[in-house]
Write an enzyme that holds these catalytic residues in place. Sequence first.
Site: not given
Length: 918
Positions: A515, A518, A591
Site C-alpha cells: 500500500d 505511489e 480508497d
Amino acid sequence: MSSQESAAPQGSESNDPLAGVFLEDKNKFKTCSQIGFYRRQKLFRPDQSPYLAQLSTLKVEKGIVTFNIIHQETKVTLQVQVIAIEGKILRLKINDVLPLKHRFEVPDVLVKEPTTEWLNISQQETGSVVLECPSASSKVHITAQPFSILITQEGKALIGVNSQGLLYFDHLPSPPPRSELGEKDTEVPHHSSEDVFGLWKEEFENDLDINLNGLSVGLDFTLHGFEYVYGLPEHADTHQLKTTGENEAYRLYNLDVFGYPIYDKMGIYGSVPLLLAHKPLHTCGIFWLNASDTLVEIHSKADLQSHLRTAAPDIRKLRAVPNVDVRWMSESGIVDVFLLLGPTPLDVFKQYVQLTGSQTFPPRFSLGYHQCRWNYEDEADVEAVDSGFDEHNIPYDVIWLDIEHTDGKRYFTWDQERFPNPVKMQEKLREKRRKLVVISDPHIKVDPNYILYTEAKEKEYFVKDRNGRDYEGSCWPGVSNYLDFTNPDAREWYSSQFSLDKYKNSTDILFVWNDMNEPAVFKSPEGTMPKHAVHHQGWKHRDVHNLYGFYQQMSTSEGLIRRSGGKERPFVLTRSFFAGSQRYGAVWTGDNKAEWGYLKISVPMLLTLSVTGISFCGADVGGFVGDPDPELIVRWYQAGSFQPFFRGHAMQDTKRREPWLFGDDNCRLIRRAIEERYTLLPYWYMLFYRTHLFAEPVMRPLWVEFPKCPDAFEVENQYMLGNALLVAPVLDPGVTSIDVFFPGPGEYWYNYRKYKRVKGSQRQKVDVTLEEIPVYQRGGSIISLHSVTGKSTGWMDGSPYRLQVALDNKGSAVGELYIDDGHSLKYLHEHMFSYRRFTFARNVLYSRSADNLGRYPVDSILEKVHVMGIKRSPTEVTVHSTGGERRKVNFSYNKGLCFLCLENLSLGVCSDWEIHIA
C-alpha cells in the site's frame, strides 16, 4: 489507506495524520494548466509541424528502419526507428542523435526484447517512402515534409502518426543561473533564460521543483474510422474514453487521492499507458512506454469521404467517417510507442501480453472472499471475526491486518501487546485452511534501533534528495526514508526480508499487501515524492515515478516465491501499478466511498483495468470511507461476488461491518452472495488459467465478446465473465427493475438460477428484488460449478461438481474445466494439472482431455448435470464410460423451461465418458 493529512491546527507537530478529519481537497493536485510541460507543448498548434524527415539518411539493418528528422528552426536532429515485431506489432522510437544528457528509457516492463520481423522498402519517391511488413499485411507510409507516418492495412488507413504535426521534443539548452532558479546549492552554468513555461523550475504549494533536464516529449496519433476508444487506467471515469475539453486531459500520474472524485480524469493510484480503439471490423492499440507524468488528450471528429469509389465525381455520395485524434505528452523520457494492429480484441490483448507479460496465475484461495479492516485490533479480534464467519456459516479465505499490527509502523515486525503470539494466531487460521495477509509499505521509519532501517541505510538502498542525502518524508511512522526499488540490489534485499528466518513470527500462510506505494508522502506536493528526488544511477524521480509501485510489487512477489524455495505461487495486492504489474499479482481501486456512485463507477473502472492486462482486480466491497446502509452493502456484496478480486474493506473510524452486523435478513443475503462465489470457483479458476495462458480478460466489456455489435460498445453497467456469464449488477438504490441488454442476434441467454430463456439482440426490463442480481448464461456454453460449499476454498478440495449446460440455437455447447493443487508451481514445471473439455452435440455430452500434457490425479466426482434448452423430454438417458460400460441414469424434465436435470451420476469429473440423451 490514504496519506491525506489531517486538518491539524497550524503549527502543530503531531505525527498522527488521523488527529483530525481527512481532507478531500482536489486543489491539492495539479490541473493541466499548472503543469509546465503541458503548457509548453500546448504552444504547438496543429498542422504546423517544424520537423522534416531526411529520407536520404534512411537505412535498413536487420529489418530495423532508421532515419533522421530535423527541426527546421532549431536544426536539432532526432533519430527515428521503425521496427516490425512478430505478432502484428509496430514499434516507433524517437530519440536524440547527439544528446547532451541521455534520456530515461523504461526498463523491466517488457518481458523480453521483442523479436523483430523484416521491413522491406516497397516504394521510394522524392519526399516519401513506403515500407512493407508482409506478415502483418500492413504498410508504413513515411512522408518527409512535414514529417508524418501512416499505417495502412489492406489498403485502408489505420493509424496516422504526427498527422497533426504535434511531435514535440524538448532540446536541452543551457539552464539559467542559480539565482534565477532560487536554489543556492544547485550547480548550474551561468546563463539567462525566460521560464514562464516551467522548463527549469516549477512551483506548486510553496514547493520549488528544480528541473535541470527539461526533456518532455509528445506525439499525436489519428485513429482512422474509429469512434470508440478505451483504456488508460486508472481513472474514476467511464469505460469509454471521452473527448477532452480545453485544458483537460487524462492524467497518468500515480497519486494517493483519498475518496477520489468520480467521473474525473485526474490521475489516481496507478497507470497503464495503453489505449484501445474499436470498431465493428477492427481493434487496435497504442502502448506508450513512458513512466513519467503523462497527459493524454482525445478528440473525436468526422471526415467526409466518398463511399462510391467507382461512380463519377458528380454523383458520388459523401458520408461522415469517424476519426479519433490522440495526443500523448510526457514530462521526460523518449518516444517509445508500440502500435498493436489487432485486428480482433483478443489479438490486441495477446499482442500487449506478448510485450508486458500475462496475468500471474493466482493461488486458488485468493479467488475466495477476503475480510479486511483498518485495523483488526489484536489477536482476540482476529479470532472473534474468524469464528464469526463459522458461526454464521459464511465461507471466507483470508483475513487481513493493516499497519496497526506492527511495532510502531515498522514493517516486518509485530506489536507485542496486540499480537504477542502471531505464529499461534496463524496456525489457528491454518487449521481452518485459511490465510493471513499483512501490509508492507515502502516507507521505512528512521530509527537506528530498527534493523530494516539500519541495513538499508548502510547499503544505501534509500532514495536520495537532490543534495545526495537520504530523502526524508513523512508517512505513517513519522519521519521516513523510502526504499529505492528501482535499484535491482535493493529489490533483491527487500525480497530476502520475506524469508521465514528473517521475517520473525511469519509463516508460509502469510501473504502481502503493498500500500502507499505511489509513493505516498505526507505534507508533500500532491502527496507524493518530489520529482527532483534521485534514484539508482542518478535518474530523477520524475523519470521513474509511475514505476515505483510496480517495482515494489515485483520485489514482494519474488520474495514470496523465494520463501518457498520456488515452489509456491505468491499472492500480492498492490495499490500502485504500471504496465506489466499483472505479472506480480492483484490490484484494487483504492480508497473509494460507501456511496452508490462509487459502486456504480467500480464497474467501468474494473472493465478498463481488465482490457489493459490486469484481470485480477477489484474494488473495496462496501466502500472504504464511510458507513454503507444495509441496501448498499448487500448490493455491493452481490456485485463483488461476480468481480475478480473480492474483498470487504473499511476505514478505521467507520462502524464495524462484518456481514452478520446488518441483521439476520441482510446477513442471509450476504451469505448467499458469498456462497455463489464459492459455488462458481471452478469457473473462476478456469478463467484465470485462460487469462494466464491466452490473455483473455476474466471480466470483459460486452464489446470484447460481441465486437460486431455497435449497441454493445457503450454498455458499461453490465459485463461478461469469460464468454459464458452475463452479469448485470444493481447499481442504484430502491429499484424494482433494471434494463438489461442481451447482445447478439440469434444468441440464447438463460437465467443463471431459474433457467428461463431470453433471445438476443434486445434490451429488456428485468424485475429485481434484494435477493439477487441478474446473471445469465450464454447459450452454447458449459460451466463447471461445485455442488456444495465449505468454510474456505481449502475445505472444498475434492468436493463434487455440477455441469450447467446452456444450449445455443443449434442445440450445442462447449466448456472447460481446469484443476490442479491450487497453490504450487507444479502446473508450470511438472504439468501437474488436469484440463478438460466438455462438448454437447447431437444430444450427447462428451468429456475429453483438452490437451495431452496434464497428468494431475483428480478424485472428484461429477454429481449433477443441468441442461437448458432441451426441447423434448428424453425417453432414456445413459452413461457410457471408458471400457464400454453403459448404465441408465435418473432424470427429471421441466417442459415449460425445457430444462433437464441429471442426478447421482458419480462420474469422474476428469475422466473420459459420454452421456447420451435419447
